[in-house]
Write an enzyme that holds these catalytic residues in place. Structure first.
Site, PDB file in Angstrom:
ATOM      1  N   ARG A 182     -27.992  62.605  13.834  1.00 30.14           N
ATOM      2  CA  ARG A 182     -28.029  63.898  14.511  1.00 30.14           C
ATOM      3  C   ARG A 182     -26.645  64.226  15.065  1.00 30.14           C
ATOM      4  O   ARG A 182     -26.185  63.589  16.011  1.00 30.14           O
ATOM      5  CB  ARG A 182     -29.054  63.905  15.648  1.00 30.14           C
ATOM      6  N   ASP A 468     -32.631  61.482  28.735  1.00 29.33           N
ATOM      7  CA  ASP A 468     -31.427  61.904  28.051  1.00 29.33           C
ATOM      8  C   ASP A 468     -31.045  63.286  28.553  1.00 29.33           C
ATOM      9  O   ASP A 468     -31.573  63.767  29.561  1.00 29.33           O
ATOM     10  CB  ASP A 468     -31.581  61.853  26.527  1.00 29.33           C
TER      11      ASP A 468
END
Length: 568
Positions: A182, A468
Site C-alpha cells: 500500500r 494507526d
C-alpha cells in the site's frame, strides 16, 4: 525539539562524502546510505520522475476537485450518486478475472514495512500480507527507504532478521502469504525527493521504486505471471482511480509486460467514494481485484465531510460500529457492487491485540473478533483483515467454516436488498451518546499516537488495540467537531458542554495519566509534550485540517543538501 542525529557524523567519526547518482531535475535530500543507494539508482529515480512529470497536473486537478466538493459540503450539500455516470452504474460490464494466485484472500494481515514485521506477517498463515507505507508507517526517510530495502529482500526471498535482545533469528517459511503493497495516499508529499524543484508525490515514489526493482521477480515467484499487487488508499472520486490506472499502464509499458499484469484493491475509506464504487472499478477494470471496507478511515471521513453540519455529530467512537445503519449499508453495497463486477469484496480490520497476561479478557476479545468475522462472511465478504498474527487462526476458521473449499464468494447469489441501498441509507445519522470518557479516550489516544509517530512508529499498541493514523484521525476530528459545536456530553449524566476550558483540563489530566502509565523516564524521553501541542492545536483550530499527518510531517522532514556524508 530533539529529533535525533539523522545521519550527521560526530566529531570523532571519519567521513567521506557520497551522493546519490540522480538524473537531471531530481534532487535527493535524504541522508545518504549505501543500502538506500541500491534502491535510489539513477534509472529508478528516472522512472519515478517520468511518472511525476506525466501525472502531476492530473493530480493537481483532482485536488482542485476535492476542494470544490468540500466547499459544496460545507455549504450544506450532501454527497450522492452521480447522474452523469448512470450508464456505468447500470451497465453489465465486469472487471478482469482475479489472478489464480490471489483467488483465495480469506484472511489478510497488515502492518508496517519493518523487517521483522514483514517476516512474521509473511509467515503468519494469512493468505495475504499488505505491507503498508501509509497509515501504519511514520514516513521518515529512514522508514521509507529501509522499507523499500526490506521489501526487495522479501520478494527475492533473502530477507532475515536477528533479534539481539532475544537472541532469535527470523527467516521466511517455505509457504508464505502473497504480498500486496500500500503506497501513501495522493495527498502526502515526499519532502526528501524534489523533482523539478517540487516535492515528489509520495505514492508515486512508493509505487515507482517498488515496482521498478521487484516486478520481474514478483511475477515469477509470487504472481504466476501477474503482479505486483497493490492496495490503493484515500480516494474520493473515480478520477483518482483513473490516474492510478494510467500509472499502471505506463509502468507496464515501460517494463514490457502485459496490460493488466498489475492488480490493485481500492480501499473505500472516504464517504464520497462510497457513491463512486462502480465508477472506481470501471476505471480500474483491467487492473482491479476488488474493494475493501476501510471502516476506520470511513468514520473519520464521515466527520470530515460533514464538518459544517451540526446535525450530524457522531457519538463516542466506540459506538460507531458496523451495526450502525449507515455503516452496514456501506458494507452491503460494497459487497454487492464487487460481486456484480466479478471481484473481491474485502472486509474490515480486526484491531485487537492478544492480551497475554489475562486469559479471560483475551478470550472475550477473541470472541468479539469471531462474531465480527462471522458477520462479514455471512454478509458476503470474500476475506477480512487482521492486525496481529495471533488473530489469523480464529479469523481463518470462521471463513473456512462458512465457505468450505471455495476460495471466495464472488459468484454466489447476489442479495436483492443490497442492490436497493439508497443515498439515505448511506447517510443515515448514527445513533448513540457522547461521554466524558469518549472525550478522554480520544485525547489520550491521539496524543500517544502522535508522540509515537514523531519518533518513527506509525503502528502503535494502545489499550489492547493496534492504533494507526486512521484511529488517531477519528480522535482528532471528533474532538474538533465537539469543540466547534460545544456539544453536550449526554451519556454519563454530567450534562456539561465541551468547550476550550473543559478540553484544556482534559488534556492536562490525560497527560498526567499518560505519564503515570508509561513511566516518568519514558515520558521525558518521548515527544509527548510536542505531540500534545500538535494534537491540541489541531483539535482547537478554527478550520479543520484535511489530515493530521500533513501538519505533523513537517516535523520529520530533515533535508541534507545533495545527501549527507556516509560513515566509514
Amino acid at each position: 525539539m530533539d529529533l535525533g542525529n539523522f545521519g550527521y557524523p560526530t566529531a570523532t567519526e571519519k567521513t567521506t562524502v557520497s551522493y546519490y547518482d540522480v538524473p537531471e531535475g531530481v534532487d535527493v535530500r535524504g541522508r545518504y546510505d549505501q543500502e538506500f543507494a541500491k534502491i535510489l539508482t539513477k534509472d529508478a529515480l528516472m522512472f519515478v520522475a517520468e511518472l511525476q512529470r506525466e501525472f502531476r497536473n492530473h493530480i493537481k486537478y483532482a485536488f482542485e476537485c476535492r476542494k470544490e466538493a468540500k466547499r459544496r459540503y460545507n455549504e450544506g450539500a450532501l454527497p450522492g450518486f452521480d447522474a452523469a455516470t448512470k450508464y456505468i452504474q447500470e451497465g453489465d460490464w465486469v472487471c478482469a478475472a482475479p489472478p489464480p494466485a490471489i483467488a483465495d484472500r480469506k484472511v489478510e494481515i497488515t502492518g508496517p514495512v519493518e523487517r521483522k514485521m514483514i517476516i512474521n506477517a509473511l509467515n503468519s498463515g494469512a493468505k495475504v500480507f499488505m505491507a503498508d507505507f501509509e497509515d501504519a508507517v511514520s514516513p521518515s526517510w529512514e522508514n521509507l527507504m529501509r522499507g523499500q530495502v526490506n521489501l526487495k529482500d522479501a520478494v527475492e526471498r533473502r530477507i532475515s532478521f536477528h533479534d539481539k535482545a532475544r537472541n532469535r533469528s527470523y527467516k521466511l517459511n517455505d509457504q508464505t502469504a502473497k504480498l500486496f503493497v500500500r503506497p501513501r495516499g495522493w495527498h502526502l508529499p515526499e519532502g526528501h525527493i524534489l523533482i523539478d524543484g517540487e516535492p515528489a508525490t509520495g505514492c508515486l515514489v512508493d509505487f515507482g521504486l517498488y515496482f521498478y526493482h521487484n516486478h520481474a521477480t514478483f511475477r515469477r515467484t509470487q504472481g504466476a505471471g501477474f503482479g505486483p499487487f497493490f492496495y490503493l488508499p484515500k480516494m474520493e472520486h473515480s478520477r483518482e482511480a483513473k490516474i492510478w490506472n494510467s500509472v499502471f499502464e505506463r509502468a507496464e509499458e515501460k517494463a514490457g509486460i502485459e496490460r493488466g499484469s498489475i492488480r490493485a484493491t481500492v480501499l473505500i475509506e472516504t464517504l464520497p467514494a462510497v457513491f463512486q464504487m462502480n465508477e472506481i472499478l470501471y476505471e480500474l477494470r483491467d487492473h482491479s481485484v476488488g474493494l475493501n471496507c476501510g471502516r476506520w478511515d470511513y468514520i473519520f471521513s464521515y466527520v470530515k465531510t460533514f464538518q459544517a453540519h451540526p446535525d450530524r455529530l457522531l457519538p463516542d467512537r466506540v459506538q460507531v460500529g458496523m451495526a450502525q445503519h449507515f455503516m452496514k449499508s456501506y458494507s452491503d453495497l460494497l459487497i454487492n457492487t464487487c460481486h456484480r463486477r466479478g471481484v473481491h469484496a474485502m472486509g474490515g480490520m480486526a484491531a485487537q491485540i492478544p492480551i497475554r497476561d489475562d486469559p479471560v479478557a483475551n478470550e472475550a476479545a477473541l470472541e468479539l473478533v469471531r462474531k465480527d468475522k462471522l458477520r462479514e462472511v455471512k454478509a458476503g465478504h470474500d476475506g477480512t483483515w487482521a492486525a496481529h498474527p495471533g488473530l489469523i487462526q480464529d479469523c481463518m476458521k470462521v471463513f473456512n467454516n462458512h465457505m468450505g473449499n471455495e476460495p471466495n464468494q464472488i459468484h454466489t447469489k447476489k442479495r436483492e436488498d443490497a442492490a436497493n441501498i439508497t443515498e439515505e441509507d448511506l447517510l443515515q445519522r448514527p445513533v448513540g451518546v457522547r461521554t466524558m470518557e469518549g472525550l478522554r479516550l480520544n485525547t489520550r489516544v491521539g496524543i500517544q499516537y502522535v508522540a509515537a509517530w514523531l519518533t518513527g512508529s506509525g503502528s502503535v499498541p494502545l489499550y489492547n488495540l493496534m492504533e494507526d493514523a486512521a484511529t488517531a484521525e477519528i480522535s482528532r476530528v471528533q474532538n474538533w467537531q465537539w469543540l466547534k459545536y460545544e456539544v453536550e456530553l449526554n451519556g454519563d449524566g454530567l450534562g456539561v458542554r465541551v468547550n476550550k476550558e473543559l478540553f484544556g483540563r482534559v488534556v492536562e489530566e490525560e497527560m498526567a495519566r499518560i505519564e503515570r502509565e508509561v513511566g516518568k523516564d519514558k515520558f521525558s524521553k518521548r515527544m509527548y509534550k510536542e505531540a500534545c501541542k500538535i494534537f491540541t492545536r489541531q483539535c482547537t483550530a478554527s478550520t479543520l485540517d484535511d489530515f493530521l499527518t500533513l501538519d505533523a510531517y513537517n516535523y520529520i522532514v530533515v533535508h541534507h543538501p545533495r545527501g549527507s556524508p556516509s560513515r566509514l
